[in-house]
Design an enzyme around this catalytic site. Structure first.
Site, PDB file in Angstrom:
ATOM      1  N   ARG A   1     -22.107  22.879   8.508  1.00  0.00           N
ATOM      2  CA  ARG A   1     -23.526  22.094   7.745  1.00  0.00           C
ATOM      3  C   ARG A   1     -24.294  21.566   8.364  1.00  0.00           C
ATOM      4  O   ARG A   1     -23.658  21.099   9.555  1.00  0.00           O
ATOM      5  CB  ARG A   1     -22.733  20.810   6.757  1.00  0.00           C
ATOM      6  CG  ARG A   1     -21.447  20.563   7.418  1.00  0.00           C
ATOM      7  CD  ARG A   1     -20.874  18.962   6.512  1.00  0.00           C
ATOM      8  NE  ARG A   1     -19.946  17.997   7.202  1.00  0.00           N
ATOM      9  CZ  ARG A   1     -20.334  17.278   8.351  1.00  0.00           C
ATOM     10  NH1 ARG A   1     -21.531  17.158   8.171  1.00  0.00           N
ATOM     11  NH2 ARG A   1     -19.280  16.155   7.900  1.00  0.00           N
TER      12      ARG A   1
ATOM     13  N   HIS B   1     -12.312  13.323   5.666  1.00  0.00           N
ATOM     14  CA  HIS B   1     -12.164  13.383   4.232  1.00  0.00           C
ATOM     15  C   HIS B   1     -11.096  12.952   4.346  1.00  0.00           C
ATOM     16  O   HIS B   1     -10.267  13.211   5.201  1.00  0.00           O
ATOM     17  CB  HIS B   1     -13.035  14.995   4.063  1.00  0.00           C
ATOM     18  CG  HIS B   1     -13.985  15.569   4.204  1.00  0.00           C
ATOM     19  ND1 HIS B   1     -14.732  14.642   3.594  1.00  0.00           N
ATOM     20  CD2 HIS B   1     -14.852  16.327   4.638  1.00  0.00           C
ATOM     21  CE1 HIS B   1     -16.306  15.130   3.664  1.00  0.00           C
ATOM     22  NE2 HIS B   1     -15.857  16.115   4.512  1.00  0.00           N
TER      23      HIS B   1
ATOM     24  N   GLY C   1     -21.748  19.984   0.988  1.00  0.00           N
ATOM     25  CA  GLY C   1     -22.057  18.981  -0.437  1.00  0.00           C
ATOM     26  C   GLY C   1     -22.250  18.168  -0.382  1.00  0.00           C
ATOM     27  O   GLY C   1     -22.417  17.533   1.067  1.00  0.00           O
ATOM     28  N   PHE C   2     -20.734  16.905  -0.988  1.00  0.00           N
ATOM     29  CA  PHE C   2     -20.836  15.812  -0.830  1.00  0.00           C
ATOM     30  C   PHE C   2     -19.351  15.100  -0.874  1.00  0.00           C
ATOM     31  O   PHE C   2     -18.920  16.010  -1.294  1.00  0.00           O
ATOM     32  CB  PHE C   2     -21.418  14.920  -2.015  1.00  0.00           C
ATOM     33  CG  PHE C   2     -21.244  15.862  -3.414  1.00  0.00           C
ATOM     34  CD1 PHE C   2     -20.425  14.789  -4.127  1.00  0.00           C
ATOM     35  CD2 PHE C   2     -21.436  16.633  -4.006  1.00  0.00           C
ATOM     36  CE1 PHE C   2     -19.327  15.446  -5.313  1.00  0.00           C
ATOM     37  CE2 PHE C   2     -21.300  16.887  -4.905  1.00  0.00           C
ATOM     38  CZ  PHE C   2     -20.199  16.532  -5.948  1.00  0.00           C
TER      39      PHE C   2
ATOM     40  N   CYS D   1     -21.731   9.448  10.770  1.00  0.00           N
ATOM     41  CA  CYS D   1     -22.353  10.012   9.931  1.00  0.00           C
ATOM     42  C   CYS D   1     -23.543   9.789  11.461  1.00  0.00           C
ATOM     43  O   CYS D   1     -25.055   9.565  11.073  1.00  0.00           O
ATOM     44  CB  CYS D   1     -23.654   9.118   8.793  1.00  0.00           C
ATOM     45  SG  CYS D   1     -22.200  10.240   7.665  1.00  0.00           S
TER      46      CYS D   1
END
Length: 273
Positions: A73, A80, A197-198, A215
């Site tokens: 990605r 996560h 995705g998110f 990030c």
């Protein structure tokens, strides 16, 4: 856009291992590309895992050698785990694909979801995802008893919060009243179909983010719905609300191909006689 299909893969004790979810994404992606299924959103929780997008710098990974899964990605490194609601929308978009418009739609659904729980969020220019905005700099508390004029992050582009004590930890950004990310977004588009995705922080242990540069952002932190509200909020509370807003935003989107700017071709100049 076609009617959305939601698949709840697993939560809590049935949280889905990252590799298993990635394999399922690829299977669903192939089926959506072949028009065998409609647009699909996979919703799930993962056991604790760090994943690194293609733009992750080595310096942003855990300093203690904690394993990281490298993925295809966009974006950089994130975490996560339990208490985080992860969604993988696998949608067919018109070509040429407008990736920015897709990200903005996901942000909008997440902003509406947070608002329904009483948390005001926003976008931050140049930074994808959904953010709780901090106080103006002059109104924030000083760090370590020092005035903001001595905040090392103001002068050191390579400042590493992991080496400078808990007062700089991403998980403590709310206490510092700084900008903090509530939901991260990282996607890939292959053959006109989206993947990844998110991740919406509902009630995770945000100290997991303190091992990395989340990030790749050194001057902000992370948030959760539970911390912002000061009360417990569960995945079970949030999932149906998020589904509602994803359905509303995505099903009602007016999809258009990305506009391509074409340079004007100068008229040919006749040869001189």
């Amino acid at each position: 856009m076609s009617e959305l299909r939601f698949v709840r893969m697993g939560f809590g004790a049935e949280a889905v291992e990252y590799q298993q979810a990635w394999d399922e994404q690829r299977r669903v992606h192939a089926a959506r590309f072949a028009d065998e299924i409609s647009d699909t959103v996979l919703l799930l929780e993962h056991p604790p895992v760090y994943t690194a997008g293609r733009r992750t710098d080595p310096s942003e990974r855990p300093l203690d050698g904690t394993p990281v899964v490298d993925v295809d990605r966009g974006g950089k490194i994130t975490w996560h785990g339990p208490g985080q609601l992860v969604g993988y929308p696998i949608l067919k978009l018109p070509r040429p694909v407008d990736v920015v418009a897709h990200v903005r739609r996901l942000e909008e659904a997440l902003i509406r979801t947070a608002a329904e729980f009483g948390v005001e969020t926003s976008r931050v220019e140049g930074r994808s995802g959904v953010w709780v905005l901090g106080d103006p700099v002059e109104q924030r508390p000083s760090l370590g008893g020092l005035s903001l004029d001595f905040d090392p992050r103001l002068t050191d582009d390579e400042f590493d919060p992991r080496l400078n004590g808990p007062e700089y930890a991403p998980s403590n950004a709310g206490q510092r009243r700084e900008d903090r990310k509530l939901a991260a977004i990282g996607i890939r588009v292959a053959k006109g179909v989206t993947m990844h995705g998110f991740a919406l922080n509902v009630n995770p242990d945000n100290t997991w983010f303190d091992k990395i540069i989340p990030c790749g952002i050194r001057d902000a932190g992370v948030a959760s719905l539970a911390n912002e509200l000061g009360r417990d909020v569960t995945i079970e509370d949030v999932a149906p609300v998020l589904e509602k807003h994803l359905r509303d935003v995505l099903e009602n989107a007016e999809l258009k191909p990305r506009e391509i700017e074409r340079e004007a071709v100068p008229a040919s100049v006749p040869a001189s006689a």
